[in-house]
Design a protein around this motif. Structure first.
Motif, PDB file in Angstrom:
ATOM      1  N   ALA A 363       0.834  -1.207   0.000  1.00 19.75           N
ATOM      2  CA  ALA A 363       0.000   0.000   0.000  1.00 19.75           C
ATOM      3  C   ALA A 363       0.867   1.255   0.000  1.00 19.75           C
ATOM      4  O   ALA A 363       0.536   2.257  -0.642  1.00 19.75           O
ATOM      5  CB  ALA A 363      -0.923  -0.013   1.215  1.00 19.75           C
ATOM      6  N   GLU A 364       1.986   1.199   0.704  1.00 27.52           N
ATOM      7  CA  GLU A 364       2.867   2.373   0.750  1.00 27.52           C
ATOM      8  C   GLU A 364       3.546   2.606  -0.596  1.00 27.52           C
ATOM      9  O   GLU A 364       3.691   3.748  -1.040  1.00 27.52           O
ATOM     10  CB  GLU A 364       3.885   2.212   1.884  1.00 27.52           C
ATOM     11  CG  GLU A 364       3.227   2.389   3.256  1.00 27.52           C
ATOM     12  CD  GLU A 364       4.120   2.004   4.431  1.00 27.52           C
ATOM     13  OE1 GLU A 364       3.800   2.408   5.550  1.00 27.52           O
ATOM     14  OE2 GLU A 364       5.115   1.282   4.224  1.00 27.52           O
ATOM     15  N   ALA A 367       1.045   4.236  -2.723  1.00 28.40           N
ATOM     16  CA  ALA A 367       0.896   5.655  -2.393  1.00 28.40           C
ATOM     17  C   ALA A 367       2.019   6.479  -3.024  1.00 28.40           C
ATOM     18  O   ALA A 367       1.797   7.605  -3.497  1.00 28.40           O
ATOM     19  CB  ALA A 367       0.887   5.835  -0.877  1.00 28.40           C
ATOM     20  N   ILE A 382       3.376  16.308  -0.933  1.00 25.00           N
ATOM     21  CA  ILE A 382       4.206  16.458   0.267  1.00 25.00           C
ATOM     22  C   ILE A 382       5.569  15.802   0.043  1.00 25.00           C
ATOM     23  O   ILE A 382       5.657  14.665  -0.394  1.00 25.00           O
ATOM     24  CB  ILE A 382       3.512  15.802   1.482  1.00 25.00           C
ATOM     25  CG1 ILE A 382       2.182  16.492   1.762  1.00 25.00           C
ATOM     26  CG2 ILE A 382       4.408  15.834   2.715  1.00 25.00           C
ATOM     27  CD1 ILE A 382       1.306  15.736   2.746  1.00 25.00           C
ATOM     28  N   ARG A 385       8.312  12.921   2.541  1.00 26.73           N
ATOM     29  CA  ARG A 385       7.119  12.217   2.983  1.00 26.73           C
ATOM     30  C   ARG A 385       7.564  11.008   3.801  1.00 26.73           C
ATOM     31  O   ARG A 385       8.352  10.189   3.329  1.00 26.73           O
ATOM     32  CB  ARG A 385       6.366  11.773   1.730  1.00 26.73           C
ATOM     33  CG  ARG A 385       5.270  10.794   1.945  1.00 26.73           C
ATOM     34  CD  ARG A 385       4.057  11.445   2.515  1.00 26.73           C
ATOM     35  NE  ARG A 385       2.927  11.402   1.615  1.00 26.73           N
ATOM     36  CZ  ARG A 385       1.670  11.570   2.034  1.00 26.73           C
ATOM     37  NH1 ARG A 385       1.445  11.809   3.310  1.00 26.73           N
ATOM     38  NH2 ARG A 385       0.679  11.521   1.194  1.00 26.73           N
ATOM     39  N   LEU A 386       7.074  10.910   5.042  1.00 28.90           N
ATOM     40  CA  LEU A 386       7.382   9.747   5.878  1.00 28.90           C
ATOM     41  C   LEU A 386       6.342   8.662   5.604  1.00 28.90           C
ATOM     42  O   LEU A 386       5.149   8.951   5.574  1.00 28.90           O
ATOM     43  CB  LEU A 386       7.347  10.133   7.356  1.00 28.90           C
ATOM     44  CG  LEU A 386       7.536   8.965   8.342  1.00 28.90           C
ATOM     45  CD1 LEU A 386       8.976   8.458   8.334  1.00 28.90           C
ATOM     46  CD2 LEU A 386       7.131   9.375   9.759  1.00 28.90           C
ATOM     47  N   LEU A 387       6.782   7.430   5.387  1.00 27.23           N
ATOM     48  CA  LEU A 387       5.847   6.322   5.201  1.00 27.23           C
ATOM     49  C   LEU A 387       5.337   5.893   6.574  1.00 27.23           C
ATOM     50  O   LEU A 387       6.034   5.213   7.333  1.00 27.23           O
ATOM     51  CB  LEU A 387       6.524   5.153   4.479  1.00 27.23           C
ATOM     52  CG  LEU A 387       7.039   5.467   3.071  1.00 27.23           C
ATOM     53  CD1 LEU A 387       7.666   4.224   2.446  1.00 27.23           C
ATOM     54  CD2 LEU A 387       5.932   6.011   2.176  1.00 27.23           C
ATOM     55  N   TYR A 388       4.141   6.345   6.909  1.00 24.40           N
ATOM     56  CA  TYR A 388       3.566   6.074   8.228  1.00 24.40           C
ATOM     57  C   TYR A 388       2.059   6.104   8.084  1.00 24.40           C
ATOM     58  O   TYR A 388       1.517   6.977   7.428  1.00 24.40           O
ATOM     59  CB  TYR A 388       4.023   7.127   9.246  1.00 24.40           C
ATOM     60  CG  TYR A 388       4.182   6.586  10.646  1.00 24.40           C
ATOM     61  CD1 TYR A 388       5.335   5.914  11.014  1.00 24.40           C
ATOM     62  CD2 TYR A 388       3.177   6.748  11.590  1.00 24.40           C
ATOM     63  CE1 TYR A 388       5.484   5.398  12.294  1.00 24.40           C
ATOM     64  CE2 TYR A 388       3.322   6.240  12.874  1.00 24.40           C
ATOM     65  CZ  TYR A 388       4.469   5.566  13.224  1.00 24.40           C
ATOM     66  OH  TYR A 388       4.611   5.057  14.489  1.00 24.40           O
ATOM     67  N   THR A 389       1.375   5.131   8.710  1.00 22.65           N
ATOM     68  CA  THR A 389      -0.071   5.003   8.504  1.00 22.65           C
ATOM     69  C   THR A 389      -0.836   5.232   9.795  1.00 22.65           C
ATOM     70  O   THR A 389      -0.268   5.173  10.892  1.00 22.65           O
ATOM     71  CB  THR A 389      -0.429   3.603   7.966  1.00 22.65           C
ATOM     72  OG1 THR A 389      -0.072   2.630   8.955  1.00 22.65           O
ATOM     73  CG2 THR A 389       0.312   3.296   6.670  1.00 22.65           C
ATOM     74  N   GLN A 390      -2.150   5.458   9.642  1.00 18.27           N
ATOM     75  CA  GLN A 390      -3.022   5.696  10.801  1.00 18.27           C
ATOM     76  C   GLN A 390      -2.984   4.529  11.800  1.00 18.27           C
ATOM     77  O   GLN A 390      -2.837   4.770  12.994  1.00 18.27           O
ATOM     78  CB  GLN A 390      -4.451   5.961  10.315  1.00 18.27           C
ATOM     79  CG  GLN A 390      -5.390   6.466  11.391  1.00 18.27           C
ATOM     80  CD  GLN A 390      -4.949   7.798  11.985  1.00 18.27           C
ATOM     81  OE1 GLN A 390      -4.394   8.642  11.282  1.00 18.27           O
ATOM     82  NE2 GLN A 390      -5.155   7.972  13.288  1.00 18.27           N
ATOM     83  N   LEU A 393       0.087   4.823  13.887  1.00 16.99           N
ATOM     84  CA  LEU A 393       0.029   5.914  14.861  1.00 16.99           C
ATOM     85  C   LEU A 393      -0.854   5.522  16.047  1.00 16.99           C
ATOM     86  O   LEU A 393      -0.536   5.832  17.199  1.00 16.99           O
ATOM     87  CB  LEU A 393      -0.491   7.195  14.206  1.00 16.99           C
ATOM     88  CG  LEU A 393      -0.429   8.440  15.087  1.00 16.99           C
ATOM     89  CD1 LEU A 393       1.011   8.794  15.432  1.00 16.99           C
ATOM     90  CD2 LEU A 393      -1.117   9.620  14.417  1.00 16.99           C
TER      91      LEU A 393
ATOM     92  N   PRO B 192      -4.142   4.712   3.849  1.00 19.91           N
ATOM     93  CA  PRO B 192      -3.619   6.049   3.537  1.00 19.91           C
ATOM     94  C   PRO B 192      -2.486   6.451   4.470  1.00 19.91           C
ATOM     95  O   PRO B 192      -2.509   6.127   5.659  1.00 19.91           O
ATOM     96  CB  PRO B 192      -4.841   6.957   3.714  1.00 19.91           C
ATOM     97  CG  PRO B 192      -5.805   6.181   4.529  1.00 19.91           C
ATOM     98  CD  PRO B 192      -5.506   4.736   4.351  1.00 19.91           C
ATOM     99  N   ILE B 194      -0.306   9.131   6.626  1.00 26.85           N
ATOM    100  CA  ILE B 194      -0.679  10.310   7.413  1.00 26.85           C
ATOM    101  C   ILE B 194       0.530  11.219   7.558  1.00 26.85           C
ATOM    102  O   ILE B 194       1.668  10.807   7.319  1.00 26.85           O
ATOM    103  CB  ILE B 194      -1.159   9.909   8.822  1.00 26.85           C
ATOM    104  CG1 ILE B 194      -0.083   9.023   9.495  1.00 26.85           C
ATOM    105  CG2 ILE B 194      -2.488   9.192   8.776  1.00 26.85           C
ATOM    106  CD1 ILE B 194      -0.040   9.153  10.969  1.00 26.85           C
TER     107      ILE B 194
END
Lengths: 467, 286
Positions: A363-364, A367, A382, A385-390, A393, B192, B194
């Motif tokens: 998925a990353e 993106a 952006i 861009r840092l590859l980081y998802t909800q 977090l 997605p 963030i």
């Protein structure tokens, strides 16, 4: 399937064994340890005629490595992460001695917080040390690159030490099919080391690593390292051609993947480049003209080759598995500089991913390609861009909660409560009265206040003497 | 289980597949949860690290199913076959695992203990069983095993016991229909990205404010064998109390040792050190 299954660590040990090295100074560190365990076993049982010595630290280890190289030995050693940083002073020093040796770094994220899995801040911290740097993607490439590295290091046009990088876990502990080069062919490709430059002999003493005062003298020696690195690019091409002729595997300074008609290009290095290639093939199946450029030789940086490949693409994303806080991705800056002088600079996105070995998911990658397509049409995206998802977090917030850190900005005074209740305080059991188990801040004294305290300086009958 | 993953990898490689296998672990302590991954393919493998969509998941110990630090069922969907080594029944395990796909339950542990006398043999049994489940021949499975045993420094009798165990395990697993690799790779739902929010320094630094919460990390489920004290034999020398690496042994009012089974990992140092052999060693049954 030809070959045998070997981990990256075992492949590195085989590289040293096939290169017929004379001396191995060693200090263990996860995830490098298996390399020196194997070399220790082989030298102990006599299947590898080298001298294996354990040192008290990576600083001593690198000093011993450089000194042995200066004495004319073919030297191999290996470290990782904190170990590379602990020996950091000696990297610049050895390169300045102009001695050839091969140092394998098994990449691991740097402390703090301390971790074990790979990212490239360790190896890239050494990018200006004067060592050549070659970064590997597969276990096969590890063994092959070590053999090539000795040819490169020992060439009189170069005469500089080489760092060979592989990723911790994703290569170091991962078994893949590896074809071990035939020892007889290795001897033809990499003959016995015959030093004729920087080596010390009892009957021919010399001073090594002398002090120079005066910038003009220092500049002369320092800039010679740069010129030697520039020569190394041409020498590398010769070595790579010869290696391909001997063993049938060709390794360029960079590796193009599906680039012929590629419009959207990823730039990656090391083991995760394999995942990038998988992403490229998935995107190709969906009709996106995707490609990948893998960085292999990072010092000297082949800027002309990089610029030639990337110029004119619709958009390029550089994925850095490293972070320079206050700047962003490290190799992004170098790729941008390489492209600056070209006529058709593509939009260039900076992606930070895989820090501390974090996976880069399908998925990353999707993106990233989505962003590339937007950037190609002039849209602002952006970057970095840092590859980081909800979900990641949210998991992080749970951990902060467990650590007792939700809420306020700073630690509340006297906060001891565990977030999950229970074990809120820890104090030794006491049979006495409330608070009776608390230790006083200063020892109780039977005498008068302060009577048992030692004075800070000895009482002196005479006058005060300054130190 | 690293060895089990490697036995499968070596067996598949012997059968002519391209193979990649890799373990992940941080806490290198015997009994701690760990995972290992084996990929086999007919063309070069372009994935690395953890397997996102496994075709087969082998769980060596059913206590791992509910262990948050292990999460062995991550990515295990309808098309994934789940093999659990357990004495529990299938219905119970299906409920615990909440797995809707194919479930195979087998208890190799008694066979392993009877044949090799040590639980390390579980690697042999499950590595070979997995080889059978993915459709490899007995010959390939044994070749895979031999490749791994060569580095294990076993005595000839231990070696022979493992080969015998491999034969029995293969026959047992051969009764199951081999798994099929999923025909079409399912598209994963997009996740997605963030923007990382700024956090105050108290949250941005890797410090821990909640103190003394390590007792909440209960490691009793790691235990395969349980030390049981016979008070008649105990001389109250306290050696076990001193040696226990987890401080899982306390002293009661009469100064007899008491084992906290929520924490005891079953290392059996207490039983080993006890001068009067006051600890019985019992196989853990859950």
């Amino acid at each position: 399937m030809p070959g045998i299954l070997l981990t990256g660590n075992a492949a590195a040990a085989w590289g040293a064994r096939l290169a017929d090295v004379d001396y191995i100074p060693a200090f263990p560190i996860t995830p490098q340890t298996e390399i020196i365990e194997l070399l220790a076993a082989w030298t102990a049982e006599g299947t590898m005629p080298a001298r294996f010595v354990t040192l008290d630290s990576e600083h001593s280890m690198l000093t011993a490595a450089g000194a042995a190289a200066a004495a004319g030995a073919r030297v191999f050693t290996a470290t990782s992460s904190q170990g590379l940083l602990y020996g950091f002073e000696m990297l610049y020093t050895i390169a300045g001695w102009r001695v050839p040796l091969v140092l394998v770094n098994v990449s691991r994220g740097l402390s703090s917080p301390i971790t074990l899995e790979a990212d490239h801040n360790d190896i890239l911290s050494a990018r200006d040390s004067g060592f050549l740097q070659v970064h590997t993607e597969t276990c096969q490439e590890v063994v092959d690159t070590i053999l090539m590295a000795y040819r490169l290091a020992e060439d009189r046009r170069v005469m500089l030490p080489v760092l060979v990088n592989m990723d911790g876990f994703t290569l170091s502990f991962t078994r893949e099919p590896v074809v071990l080069p035939d020892p007889a062919q290795v001897v033809a490709f990499l003959p016995t080391y015959r030093p004729n430059h920087a080596f010390i002999r009892g009957d021919r003493p010399m001073a090594q690593g002398t002090a120079v005062l005066g910038g003009a003298v220092y500049s002369y020696f320092r800039y010679q390292q740069h010129l030697a690195q520039e020569h190394a690019l041409a020498v590398y091409q010769e070595v790579a051609e010869e290696f391909a002729a001997c063993f049938g595997r060709h390794y360029g300074v960079v590796e193009p993947f599906d680039l012929d008609d590629a419009e959207y290009v990823l730039v990656m290095s090391n083991a995760y480049a394999t995942k990038g290639k998988a992403a490229v093939r998935r995107l190709r199946e969906r009709g996106v003209k995707a490609g990948l450029l893998r960085l292999r030789v990072l010092r000297p940086l082949p800027t002309a080759a990089i610029a030639a490949v990337l110029e004119g693409r619709r958009a390029v994303a550089v994925i850095d598995q490293n972070l320079a806080p206050g700047l962003g991705g490290i190799t992004y800056q170098e790729i941008a500089a390489a492209l600056y002088a070209t006529d058709h600079r593509p939009p260039l996105l900076s992606i930070i991913g895989g820090l501390g070995g974090k996976d880069i998911s399908e998925a990353e990658f999707d993106a990233i390609f989505h962003d590339l397509q937007r950037a190609a049409t002039g849209e602002r995206v952006i970057s970095p861009r840092l590859l980081y998802t909800q979900p990641e977090l949210e998991r992080m917030r749970t951990l902060l909660h467990i650590a007792g850190k939700e809420g306020g900005d700073e630690r509340p005074p006297g906060a001891t409560a565990s977030a999950q209740g229970g074990f809120a305080t820890f104090r030794p059991r006491s049979g006495g009265k409330e608070g009776g188990d608390e230790r006083p801040l200063r020892p109780r004294s039977g005498g008068k206040e302060g009577g048992d305290e030692r004075p800070l300086r000895p009482r002196s009958g005479g006058k005060e003497v300054s130190a | 289980m690293k060895t089990a993953s490697r036995i499968l990898g070596s067996a598949a490689f012997h059968a002519g597949y391209v193979v990649q296998d890799s373990p992940v672990y941080g806490a290198e302590r015997r009994g701690a949860p760990m995972a290992a991954f084996t990929r086999m393919a007919t063309e070069p493998i372009r994935e690395r690290g953890a397997i996102t969509r496994p075709d087969l998941v082998v769980v060596a110990d059913d206590t791992l199913l509910t262990e948050p630090a292990a999460q062995p069922l991550a990515g295990c969907d309808q098309e994934c076959t789940l093999l659990i080594n357990s004495a529990q029944d299938e219905a119970t395990l299906r409920k615990v695992a909440a797995h809707s796909g194919r479930l195979v339950v087998a208890d190799f542990t008694p066979l392993v203990l009877a044949t090799t006398k040590t639980l390390a043999g579980l690697s042999t049994a499950l590595g070979v069983a997995a080889s059978a489940l993915v459709g490899l021949t007995l010959e390939d499975s044994l070749a895979g095993l031999e490749n791994e045993l060569a580095e294990a420094h076993l005595t000839p009798s231990q070696h022979e016991a493992n080969v015998q165990l491999a034969h029995t395990s293969y026959v047992k697993a051969q009764a199951w229909e081999p798994i099929r690799a999923r025909a079409v790779e399912a598209e994963l739902a997009p996740v997605p990205l963030i923007d990382m929010p700024f956090a105050p320094p108290s949250q941005a630094a890797p410090s821990i404010y909640a103190i003394a919460n390590s007792p909440q990390r209960q490691t009793g489920s790691w235990r395969q064998f349980r030390p049981v004290l016979d008070r008649q034999l105990c001389s109250r020398c306290w050696l076990c109390f001193v040696w226990c690496p987890e401080a899982a042994i306390a002293l009661d009012a009469d100064e007899y040792p008491v084992v906290d089974y929520d924490v005891c990992k079953g290392c059996l140092l207490c039983a080993y050190e006890c001068p009067t052999q006051a600890f019985r060693v019992e196989k853990e049954v859950r």
